[in-house]
Design an enzyme around this catalytic site. Structure first.
Site, mmCIF file in Angstrom:
data_model
loop_
_atom_site.group_PDB
_atom_site.id
_atom_site.type_symbol
_atom_site.label_atom_id
_atom_site.label_comp_id
_atom_site.label_asym_id
_atom_site.label_seq_id
_atom_site.Cartn_x
_atom_site.Cartn_y
_atom_site.Cartn_z
ATOM 1 N N TYR A 184 0.830 -1.206 0.000
ATOM 2 C CA TYR A 184 0.000 0.000 0.000
ATOM 3 C C TYR A 184 0.870 1.264 0.000
ATOM 4 O O TYR A 184 1.787 1.387 -0.809
ATOM 5 C CB TYR A 184 -0.982 -0.040 1.163
ATOM 6 C CG TYR A 184 -2.144 -0.974 0.936
ATOM 7 C CD1 TYR A 184 -3.185 -0.622 0.089
ATOM 8 C CD2 TYR A 184 -2.216 -2.223 1.563
ATOM 9 C CE1 TYR A 184 -4.258 -1.477 -0.141
ATOM 10 C CE2 TYR A 184 -3.284 -3.087 1.342
ATOM 11 C CZ TYR A 184 -4.306 -2.700 0.490
ATOM 12 O OH TYR A 184 -5.371 -3.550 0.265
ATOM 13 N N SER A 185 0.617 2.209 0.911
ATOM 14 C CA SER A 185 1.261 3.519 0.806
ATOM 15 C C SER A 185 2.734 3.545 1.180
ATOM 16 O O SER A 185 3.390 4.575 0.993
ATOM 17 C CB SER A 185 0.505 4.552 1.651
ATOM 18 O OG SER A 185 -0.685 4.937 1.005
ATOM 19 N N ALA A 186 3.278 2.445 1.674
ATOM 20 C CA ALA A 186 4.734 2.398 1.816
ATOM 21 C C ALA A 186 5.400 2.556 0.454
ATOM 22 O O ALA A 186 6.579 2.891 0.366
ATOM 23 C CB ALA A 186 5.163 1.101 2.488
ATOM 24 N N TYR A 195 -3.521 14.512 3.444
ATOM 25 C CA TYR A 195 -2.948 13.313 2.845
ATOM 26 C C TYR A 195 -3.606 12.989 1.504
ATOM 27 O O TYR A 195 -4.775 12.627 1.448
ATOM 28 C CB TYR A 195 -3.114 12.152 3.816
ATOM 29 C CG TYR A 195 -2.400 10.887 3.411
ATOM 30 C CD1 TYR A 195 -1.052 10.907 3.088
ATOM 31 C CD2 TYR A 195 -3.077 9.673 3.382
ATOM 32 C CE1 TYR A 195 -0.391 9.737 2.735
ATOM 33 C CE2 TYR A 195 -2.426 8.505 3.037
ATOM 34 C CZ TYR A 195 -1.087 8.543 2.713
ATOM 35 O OH TYR A 195 -0.437 7.385 2.362
ATOM 36 N N LYS A 203 4.894 4.969 -1.473
ATOM 37 C CA LYS A 203 5.214 6.391 -1.660
ATOM 38 C C LYS A 203 6.686 6.690 -1.386
ATOM 39 O O LYS A 203 7.263 7.589 -2.003
ATOM 40 C CB LYS A 203 4.306 7.256 -0.784
ATOM 41 C CG LYS A 203 2.832 7.257 -1.204
ATOM 42 C CD LYS A 203 2.004 8.170 -0.300
ATOM 43 C CE LYS A 203 0.572 8.338 -0.801
ATOM 44 N NZ LYS A 203 -0.265 7.146 -0.563
#
Length: 390
Positions: free
Chosen positions: A67-69, A157, A71
């Site tokens: 997921y957002s890791a 966010y 980024k």
């Protein structure tokens, strides 16, 4: 009994103990954790089940969607372009992406995209999912979108849109898709098992995610029964027009099945990176030092990339957050290894970060998607790292 494997250097046994406890007490099904110190691995552990439906075990090379890791990997690509002089983070986005200037966005600098200050957390008209996965329709929609707040005056966010926004700048500057740029310029030189857009040839190594349902649906609880400190947040969850909901409703349908092969094969630089804990930790290690002859950031780039750009109450998450240019910075609820740390969490518990003060880089991935204040798995591992350092 859960099967564990891997290696731990002397002095880092508390991390192994915390990893075992995550399975015994905190809900891990399949997971891996890796820690680098001064460019060398000191913890590399994995265990459990990669696919609960078949019983396939988690192995050394099991891949996990984080997921957002993701980024953190995408931000690294942007800073690498800046380091090479191809991208000026303080220049207007429209310098590289002329269509972006529409609807009052001509002066928004690239750095505000990275630090969630652009006010582009959503689009007025959700983009059909198949078109969003194809990339260009979502980039076109965001180029035409009017900001939802005055850019630079607040941060919130950009959970989904961040990937297309930053990714399109990477594409315009480099001439390559963000997933391809990452693969060629970062993953290949470092030998990383990490992909933004999973090749079909790697699918057999992929774990299957299991989603924990919340014990209590707070949106169904009478308002007077909700603790006062949660009322604003729950009210936002109940309001379909709140930034908290709109930020994750940019496609039609809004819900994205991240177990889907089509979603995993697409390039979503905010949310569908797939790799190992070792891949995450090794990338962050190369940001702060030499890893087998490769160092990604110069000291100047590292200072620019990790300098705080936004802090305070987040317009989307409605809790305090801190961001540099693309990385999360330590907060009370995500302290990482110390005040100089930087990195990124992902939905459900995944985490990657570096701490240049201690020479530490960390990666944790898992297939049981829990998240929320009751999920202590990553925090317990990080606390064990701090204990080992002490």
């Amino acid at each position: 009994m859960t099967t564990m494997d891997g290696e731990v250097a002397a002095g880092f046994e508390p991390v192994r103990d915390a990893f075992v406890a995550n399975f015994a007490q905190h809900g891990d099904i399949g997971a891996a954790v890796c820690v680098y110190q001064d460019g060398r691995p000191v913890v590399d552990l994995w265990g459990g089940v990669a696919d609960p439906d078949t019983g396939r075990p988690w192995t050394r090379d099991t891949l996990q969607l984080v997921y957002s890791a993701t980024k953190g990997a995408t931000a690294t690509s942007a800073h690498l372009l800046a380091q090479r002089g191809a991208l000026d983070l303080n220049a207007p986005v429209a310098t590289y992406w002329p269509e972006f200037a529409a609807n009052g966005k001509a002066e928004i600098p690239v750095r505000w995209l990275l630090s969630h200050q652009a006010g582009l957390v959503s689009v007025d008209q959700p983009v059909p999912l198949a078109e969003a996965l194809a990339w260009h329709p979502m980039a076109t929609a965001l180029a035409a979108q009017r900001p939802l707040w005055a850019p630079g005056t607040a941060h919130g966010y950009h959970g989904r849109t961040w990937g297309w926004l930053v990714g399109e700048v990477i594409r315009r500057v480099s001439g390559r898709s963000p997933g391809r740029f990452f693969a060629e310029e970062i993953a290949t030189p470092l030998g990383l098992d990490f992909f933004i857009g999973l090749p079909m040839s790697e699918r057999d190594r992929l774990s299957r995610m299991v989603y924990k349902q919340p014990d209590v649906d707070l949106t169904a609880v009478p308002p007077e029964s909700i603790p006062e400190e949660l009322r604003e947040l729950v009210a936002a969850w109940r309001d379909p027009n709140s930034f908290s909901n709109r930020a994750f409703a940019v496609t039609d349908p809004a819900e994205i099945d991240f177990n889907s092969p089509e979603v995993q094969a697409a390039e979503l630089p905010a949310s569908n990176g797939i790799g190992t804990a070792r891949g995450l930790a090794r990338m962050y290690a190369a940001l702060i030092g030499d890893v087998d002859g490769v160092r990604l950031f110069t000291p100047g780039t590292l200072a620019s990339a990790t300098a705080e750009q936004a802090s305070g109450v987040d317009q989307v998450m409605l809790v305090p957050s801190r961001f540099s240019s693309g990385y999360m910075l330590p907060t009370e609820t995500n302290a990482m290894a110390g005040p100089k740390s930087f990195g990124h969490t992902g939905r459900g518990g995944s985490l990657g970060f570096a701490d240049p003060e201690h020479g530490i880089a960390f990666g944790y991935v898992m297939n049981h998607i829990i998240g929320g204040p009751d999920d202590v798995r990553a925090a317990s591992l990080v606390e064990a790292v701090r204990k080992s350092l002490a």
